[in-house]
Design a protein around this motif. Structure first.
Motif, PDB file in Angstrom:
ATOM      1  N   THR A  73       0.795  -1.231   0.000  1.00 23.68           N
ATOM      2  CA  THR A  73       0.000   0.000   0.000  1.00 23.68           C
ATOM      3  C   THR A  73       0.824   1.276   0.000  1.00 23.68           C
ATOM      4  O   THR A  73       0.351   2.312  -0.474  1.00 23.68           O
ATOM      5  N   LEU A  74       2.058   1.214   0.515  1.00 17.64           N
ATOM      6  CA  LEU A  74       2.883   2.418   0.605  1.00 17.64           C
ATOM      7  C   LEU A  74       3.751   2.527  -0.648  1.00 17.64           C
ATOM      8  O   LEU A  74       4.631   1.697  -0.867  1.00 17.64           O
ATOM      9  N   ARG A  75       3.496   3.533  -1.462  1.00 14.23           N
ATOM     10  CA  ARG A  75       4.219   3.693  -2.711  1.00 14.23           C
ATOM     11  C   ARG A  75       5.073   4.954  -2.660  1.00 14.23           C
ATOM     12  O   ARG A  75       4.563   6.063  -2.455  1.00 14.23           O
ATOM     13  N   HIS A  76       6.366   4.763  -2.812  1.00 15.81           N
ATOM     14  CA  HIS A  76       7.294   5.888  -2.826  1.00 15.81           C
ATOM     15  C   HIS A  76       8.589   5.423  -3.501  1.00 15.81           C
ATOM     16  O   HIS A  76       8.992   4.254  -3.356  1.00 15.81           O
ATOM     17  N   PRO A  77       9.253   6.311  -4.239  1.00 15.07           N
ATOM     18  CA  PRO A  77      10.497   5.880  -4.902  1.00 15.07           C
ATOM     19  C   PRO A  77      11.556   5.362  -3.942  1.00 15.07           C
ATOM     20  O   PRO A  77      12.412   4.562  -4.342  1.00 15.07           O
ATOM     21  N   GLY A  78      11.519   5.798  -2.673  1.00 14.99           N
ATOM     22  CA  GLY A  78      12.523   5.347  -1.725  1.00 14.99           C
ATOM     23  C   GLY A  78      12.165   4.088  -0.987  1.00 14.99           C
ATOM     24  O   GLY A  78      12.934   3.617  -0.141  1.00 14.99           O
ATOM     25  N   VAL A  79      10.993   3.500  -1.309  1.00 14.92           N
ATOM     26  CA  VAL A  79      10.543   2.268  -0.661  1.00 14.92           C
ATOM     27  C   VAL A  79      10.830   1.092  -1.585  1.00 14.92           C
ATOM     28  O   VAL A  79      10.769   1.210  -2.817  1.00 14.92           O
ATOM     29  N   VAL A  80      11.137  -0.067  -0.987  1.00 11.96           N
ATOM     30  CA  VAL A  80      11.390  -1.276  -1.767  1.00 11.96           C
ATOM     31  C   VAL A  80      10.204  -1.551  -2.689  1.00 11.96           C
ATOM     32  O   VAL A  80       9.041  -1.562  -2.251  1.00 11.96           O
ATOM     33  N   LYS A  81      10.515  -1.791  -3.960  1.00 15.35           N
ATOM     34  CA  LYS A  81       9.469  -2.021  -4.955  1.00 15.35           C
ATOM     35  C   LYS A  81       9.059  -3.495  -4.946  1.00 15.35           C
ATOM     36  O   LYS A  81       9.896  -4.380  -5.165  1.00 15.35           O
ATOM     37  N   VAL A  82       7.777  -3.744  -4.698  1.00 18.04           N
ATOM     38  CA  VAL A  82       7.261  -5.106  -4.628  1.00 18.04           C
ATOM     39  C   VAL A  82       6.735  -5.535  -5.999  1.00 18.04           C
ATOM     40  O   VAL A  82       5.975  -4.796  -6.642  1.00 18.04           O
ATOM     41  N   LEU A  83       7.115  -6.745  -6.425  1.00 15.73           N
ATOM     42  CA  LEU A  83       6.639  -7.290  -7.693  1.00 15.73           C
ATOM     43  C   LEU A  83       5.452  -8.235  -7.492  1.00 15.73           C
ATOM     44  O   LEU A  83       4.487  -8.206  -8.251  1.00 15.73           O
ATOM     45  N   ASP A  84       5.505  -9.072  -6.453  1.00 22.43           N
ATOM     46  CA  ASP A  84       4.445 -10.058  -6.220  1.00 22.43           C
ATOM     47  C   ASP A  84       4.591 -10.605  -4.803  1.00 22.43           C
ATOM     48  O   ASP A  84       5.680 -10.555  -4.215  1.00 22.43           O
ATOM     49  N   THR A  85       3.500 -11.105  -4.273  1.00 20.59           N
ATOM     50  CA  THR A  85       3.518 -11.740  -2.941  1.00 20.59           C
ATOM     51  C   THR A  85       2.664 -13.002  -2.967  1.00 20.59           C
ATOM     52  O   THR A  85       1.711 -13.107  -3.748  1.00 20.59           O
ATOM     53  N   VAL A  86       3.033 -13.944  -2.134  1.00 15.86           N
ATOM     54  CA  VAL A  86       2.281 -15.188  -1.993  1.00 15.86           C
ATOM     55  C   VAL A  86       2.231 -15.556  -0.509  1.00 15.86           C
ATOM     56  O   VAL A  86       3.269 -15.545   0.172  1.00 15.86           O
TER      57      VAL A  86
END
Length: 788
Positions: A73-86
């Motif tokens: 939910t937290l989107r920012h260029p300095g935050v780890v970019k998530v591709l997928d979760t399981v």
């Protein structure tokens, strides 16, 4: 390790599909997650996978689920970019961009101070966003919760206890102390009163304190406890004041990360660095004005090599390429692109830079074209041969005929760079055609550079036309009015001397070099002497290996059967004089005539004389007086002597030495031109009957001299003519042939002469064939030959 991979594969097979493949495990200091390198199955791209084993770590499951939820939910260029979760009952997987723990760099101290400032600046911006915009507290900010991306940028992870202060039952209150190594990083007020004390203090207090400990840790490599908070060891002096306010023991007196960021951004602040300014403005490079773009590039030039290479590869380079192609960045931006591309691998260069270079060669912008040609040496080794030959060179050739001299000159120079990537057909066809044009360019510098270029690419030219092309080009440049062009041609001839045969050296090159020996410029004269010596040594060496003669050996001593006279070989005694060979040739021909000269007609041999009789007229026939009737008969029987024969025979006395023999010698050689001398036709006039001997050819095929014809010509000469040689003034032959010639010339006086003129037959005179003295057509040396 293999056991773990098989266990993971078994777990995945029982749960939802996970389109990523696990790779090597990455060591992390303290975390509830296990980190792996991975790849995406669809395209093979790199990624990282965070794995949480529920069965062995159930007490921290809420923290793992909180991290998954916040990262989504937290989107920012300095935050780890998530591709997928399981998520399943036994495990939780989070696939992210490829990450490297920051601790790997800080422990090795592999980052410069400027890079560390740049990284802290990015983290400060992200914490400011979390605190101010998201109204949340991270709660676990430390080196272990920060990672670097493939671009070198710092990313914040570790969202296990990240909580919004708007939630009454935020997870940080109950699980803040369960974060690994929480004791070292917990602020002093929370260590005394528990995590519930967060509600009593400013929202930013916890993260501000942890940001202060992060500053200490990145500059020193490790943070062992609260007693180190506030120490300024190895921290940049400009940061000391603001850093101490971050770790103040009083939470209400601490400055927020946002305030710390503002202090650093002030004029002359610790965050006012070229690298930070660059990253702050690179995203909008295409929208900047000319002045702003110039300032940006100046900042870029100030960067040293210890700045993060990955960031330049992944972030700066694509933006710069877009600016060059679409944003009007110009050649200066492209120069920075080439500077950055030096640190790319071949694969990275092929995917990131090569497509843009191909497109830029089609650009009509001359400044971009010149920049491309100037930077070709940097990138030529990374460009495939097929790309250069089929895509770049066809666009590059327009520069040979461009109206701007700088474009033509740079194009000629670039030939040396790309020649190794061109096919033989391209070199010997299209390339030579364009170089032939630039060799005639109006700019002397371009003509000179073309000559130098041809000399350096000589080995790349086809063997069949190499010598032809080089000789035509270089010999023409020897006549160039520009001194440096002539000097370049001389040096190129010397450098490519091995490309020419000995025949070409002697017949075509050496004659062209000789005028340069007296060139008006000393520079050219000196080089001409060096080049001439080089070719002379080669020709002399070759001549020493040649046979003495190619003439066949004589088969018989009797030369009377030879229809063609053969010149005699000079003897050692004759070699003393340069005329020895000519004299030998003449005397050898006379000596081959055997027997006595027979008189024709009614002459009788002289009677034997006694030894007592003086030998006053020895060897001279007695004059015979001919009658008018006999002269008439001879005149009718003999053809008349032509005017050409008469005029020629009048000069026959040149074969005999007299006092005036040397008067016209110098004039005769002065009027002789070398080309006319060697190129004149050797054919002689072909009379309808047996030719009468002339003064130029005093001997007929049988070797008998025609003295009678010469005497007849002398008897009718005009007043003032030269006197006859001594001993021949009264000598007249008694043969009928002599009377015939005398009658035909009209030299006799009296009734016989008158009668002869009446019965003289009207025969057409024999005209000698004219000799063509025009020089032969040896072809146009100014052309480059068929190969051009």
């Amino acid at each position: 390790m293999e056991f773990f991979k098989s266990a993971v594969a078994s777990a995945i097979s029982k749960g939802p599909p996970f389109p990523y493949t696990f790779g090597d495990r990455v060591d992390v200091d303290t975390s509830i997650w296990t980190l792996y390198n991975g790849t995406k199955r669809e395209d093979g791209s790199n990624c990282s996978i965070f794995s949480f084993d529920i069965t062995t770590n159930k007490s921290r499951l809420p923290m793992a689920k909180n991290a998954v939820r916040k990262l989504r939910t937290l989107r920012h260029p300095g935050v780890v970019k998530v591709l997928d979760t399981v998520e399943t009952e036994t495990y939780i997987y989070i696939a992210t961009e490829r990450l490297i723990p920051l601790t790997w760099h800080t422990k090795r101290k592999s980052m410069s101070t400027e890079t560390l400032k740049w990284g802290l600046f990015g983290i400060a911006q992200t914490i400011k966003f979390i605190n101010d915009e998201a109204s949340s507290v991270h709660g676990a900010l430390r080196v272990g919760s920060i990672y670097t991306s493939e671009s070198g940028e710092w990313r914040i992870g570790g969202f296990e206890v990240l909580s919004s202060m708007k939630d009454d039952d935020a997870i940080i209150y109950n699980y803040g102390s369960l974060v690994p190594d929480a004791g070292r990083y917990t602020p002093p007020e929370l260590a005394k009163s528990g995590w519930e004390a967060i509600k009593k203090n400013p929202l930013h207090a916890v993260d501000a304190y942890n940001f202060g400990t992060l500053i200490f840790e990145v500059f020193n490599g490790d943070f062992r406890g609260g007693d180190q908070a506030g120490q300024t060891k190895t921290i940049p002096p400009t940061m000391h004041s603001s850093y101490k306010r971050l770790v103040n023991a009083n939470p209400k007196a601490r400055v927020s990360v946002a305030n710390f960021l503002d202090q650093g951004r002030r004029n002359g602040g610790f965050f006012e660095t070229p690298l930070i300014k660059l990253t702050d403005s690179v995203d909008n490079l295409g929208m900047k004005t000319e002045e702003e773009r110039e300032e940006f590039l100046n900042d870029l030039d100030q960067l040293s090599d210890d700045f993060p290479e990955d960031y330049f590869k992944m972030k700066i380079l694509p933006e710069l390429l877009k600016s060059v192609e679409f944003g009007g960045g110009g050649p200066k931006v492209f120069g920075v692109v080439m500077k950055i591309s030096k640190k790319l691998t071949d694969e990275e260069f092929e995917t990131k830079v090569t497509p843009a270079v191909i497109r830029l060669f089609t650009s009509p912008d001359r400044a971009i074209r010149v920049s491309l040609l100037g930077n070709l040496p940097i990138m030529i080794d990374r460009l495939p041969q097929k790309i250069v030959n089929d895509k770049i060179f066809p666009q590059m050739v327009t520069g040979f005929t461009d109206v701007a001299p700088i474009v033509r000159e740079q194009t000629v120079k670039a030939v040396l760079t790309i020649i190794g990537k061109l096919s033989d057909r391209t070199i010997n066809g299209e390339l030579l055609k364009y170089l032939a044009k630039t060799s005639n360019d109006e700019q002397p510098g371009i003509r000179t550079n073309t000559t130098i270029c041809l000399g350096k690419i000589a080995k790349n030219l086809g063997v069949g036309n190499r010598a032809k092309v080089l000789i035509a080009a270089f010999t023409r440049s020897l006549r160039d009015p520009f001194a440096h062009a002539r000097n370049a041609a001389l040096m190129a001839l010397a450098a490519t001397s091995d490309s020419f045969s000995e025949e070409d050296c002697a017949n075509r090159i050496l004659p062209s070099l000789c005028p340069c020996l007296i060139d008006t410029e000393r520079l050219v004269r000196d080089q001409a002497n060096k080049t001439l010596d080089l070719f002379l040594q080669r020709i002399r060496k070759h001549a020493s290996t040649m046979a003495d003669t190619v003439l066949p050996p004589p088969t018989s001593n009797d030369t009377s059967t030879n229809s063609t006279p053969r010149m005699g070989t000079p003897q050692p005694s004759e070699a003393a004089s340069w005329t020895g060979w000519a004299i030998s040739s003449f005397t050898n021909k006379v000596s081959t005539a055997t027997g006595e000269i027979q008189n024709s007609g009614t002459a009788t041999p002289s009677a034997p004389r006694s030894n007592s009789v003086p030998a006053t007229e020895t060897g001279r026939p007695k004059p015979i007086t001919a009658s008018a009737s006999s002269l008439h008969r001879q005149a009718v029987a003999s053809p008349p002597v032509t005017s050409a024969q008469t005029s020629t025979s009048s000069n026959a006395n040149d074969y005999f030495p007299d006092d005036t023999a040397n008067e016209d010698f110098d004039d005769a050689w002065a009027n002789m031109e070398e080309d006319t001398f060697f190129d004149a036709s050797s054919e002689t006039a072909k009379p309808s009957s047996k030719p009468a001997p002339s003064a130029a050819n005093p001997f007929e095929d049988d070797g008998e001299p025609d003295f009678a014809g010469w005497l007849a010509a002398q008897s009718g000469k005009k007043p003032g003519a030269k006197a006859l040689p001594k001993g021949l003034s009264k000598s007249v032959s008694a043969r009928p042939a002599v009377a015939s010639r005398v009658a035909s010339t009209g030299a006799l006086s009296g009734a016989g002469a008158k009668k002869s003129s009446v019965v003289k037959p009207q025969t057409k005179p024999v005209v000698a064939k004219k000799i063509d003295t025009a020089p032969k057509d040896v072809g146009d040396d100014d052309g480059w030959g068929d190969g051009w």
